[in-house]
Design an enzyme around this catalytic site. Structure first.
Site, short mmCIF file in Angstrom:
data_model
loop_
_atom_site.label_atom_id
_atom_site.label_comp_id
_atom_site.label_asym_id
_atom_site.label_seq_id
_atom_site.Cartn_x
_atom_site.Cartn_y
_atom_site.Cartn_z
CD GLU A 154 -2.73 1.10 2.57
OE1 GLU A 154 -2.45 0.30 3.49
OE2 GLU A 154 -3.74 1.83 2.58
CD GLU A 160 -0.55 7.35 7.27
OE1 GLU A 160 -0.48 6.13 7.35
OE2 GLU A 160 -1.62 7.96 7.19
CG ASP A 187 -6.21 4.25 1.84
OD1 ASP A 187 -6.99 5.21 1.65
OD2 ASP A 187 -5.99 3.77 2.97
CG HIS A 190 -2.97 6.74 2.02
ND1 HIS A 190 -2.60 7.47 3.13
CD2 HIS A 190 -3.23 5.48 2.49
CE1 HIS A 190 -2.64 6.70 4.21
NE2 HIS A 190 -3.02 5.49 3.84
CG HIS A 213 -7.93 0.49 2.44
ND1 HIS A 213 -6.69 0.53 3.05
CD2 HIS A 213 -8.48 -0.72 2.78
CE1 HIS A 213 -6.49 -0.62 3.71
NE2 HIS A 213 -7.56 -1.37 3.55
CD GLU A 248 -7.20 1.53 6.31
OE1 GLU A 248 -6.40 0.72 6.78
OE2 GLU A 248 -6.87 2.40 5.48
C1 LER Z 1 -3.34 1.33 6.30
O1 LER Z 1 -4.21 0.66 5.42
C2 LER Z 1 -3.31 2.76 6.06
O2 LER Z 1 -4.00 3.26 5.20
C3 LER Z 1 -2.40 3.60 6.85
O3 LER Z 1 -2.78 4.95 6.76
C4 LER Z 1 -2.32 3.21 8.29
O4 LER Z 1 -3.51 3.49 8.94
MN MN Z 2 -5.29 2.06 3.92
#
Ligand code: LER
Ligand code: MN
Length: 272
Positions: A154, A160, A187, A190, A213, A248
């Site tokens: 990911e 992060e 995701d 992000h 996600h 998520e």
């Molecule tokens: C994990 O899937 C993620 O998206 C990170 O930001 C940790 O929370």
């Molecule tokens: Mn994620």
């Protein structure tokens, strides 16, 4: 077929994080199933956190699938990461993830490497960090393959990780692995920060995407922010995506409202 899922965390330290249901696993699975989800994505403290026999029984009882399992608790609670300068920490990170790859794999589900990828800096060069990450993925990818599932990598936003922030950079990196069994996790939270055009990035990544996600721009349930859901869903359908689209997200304003909104947006976007 594209399927819906929602997150259940049983990690006490993850309270306040982007997980809809928290605490008791059976209660979370039951709530996800009652809401109408096809799957649950579980965030455990460790592979040994869950009794596999009980989990199998609950998945059967509530007619729901295991969509995926997160490994981020290794970082959150033990400060393990695949690119740590200390060899023993990298080895423990590999072990931690490997346990979850095997556990999830026995349910036909993939494990996710998000926070456990770590970062470069603090005396570790970018090349060094990427060499370590490549080595670890080259071992974990085949381990997942033995269960007939991919391993999910990911890309995260810049706050992060500083390894890869976009699907295309991560996709180019995955091309350098010896294994073809590591897939991308897209995701949308992000991506909202890092991609120029989310739908276009999904089209470019195409078949390399193994999991999604489903989170709006503010990491609330899809529909509570400004992400163009319809375009993204169309892109996923156009590239023939066949996996889970998993909420998520923050349990805002409360877990059940967040879950219901996620499913409503999923159904509107994917027409199911
Ligand atoms: C994990 O899937 C993620 O998206 C990170 O930001 C940790 O929370
Ligand atoms: Mn994620």
């Amino acid at each position: 077929m594209i399927r819906s899922a929602i997150t259940v965390s049983i990690v006490p330290e993850s309270m306040g994080g982007p997980f809809v249901y928290h605490g008791d696993l059976e209660t979370g699975i039951a709530a996800a199933a009652a809401t109408g989800f096809d799957g649950v994505e579980i965030f455990p403290s460790h592979a040994n956190d869950i009794n596999g026999f009980l989990l199998r029984g609950w998945l059967q009882k509530y007619s729901i699938q295991l969509a995926a399992m997160g490994t981020g608790a290794g970082w959150l609670t033990r400060r393990l990461r695949l690119t740590d300068p200390d060899h023993s920490v990298r080895a423990a990170a590999q072990d931690f993830i490997g346990g979850i790859v095997d556990f999830a794999g026995s349910f036909g589900a993939p494990a996710i490497i998000g926070s456990m990828q770590g970062r470069h800096g603090d005396g570790v060069s970018r090349d060094q960090a990427l060499d370590w990450l490549r080595m670890e993925l080259n071992q974990l990818g085949p381990r997942a393959h033995a269960h007939g599932v991919p391993l999910l990598y990911e890309p995260l936003n810049r706050y992060e990780t500083n390894l890869f922030n976009t699907l295309s950079e991560a996709s180019d990196f995955l091309e350098t692995l010896n294994t073809r069994n590591v897939k991308l996790l897209a995701d949308l939270f992000h991506m909202n920060m890092e991609e120029v055009d989310l739908a276009e990035s999904i089209r470019k990544a195409g078949h390399r995407i193994g999991h999604v996600h489903f989170a709006d721009s503010n990491r609330r349930a899809m529909g509570f922010g400004h992400t163009p859901t319809k375009h993204i869903a169309q892109a996923l359908m156009d590239v023939g995506y066949e996996g889970f689209v998993s909420g998520e997200i923050f349990p805002w304003p409360d877990p059940q409202t967040a879950a219901a909104k996620t499913l409503e947006s999923f159904r509107t976007a994917f027409g199911r």
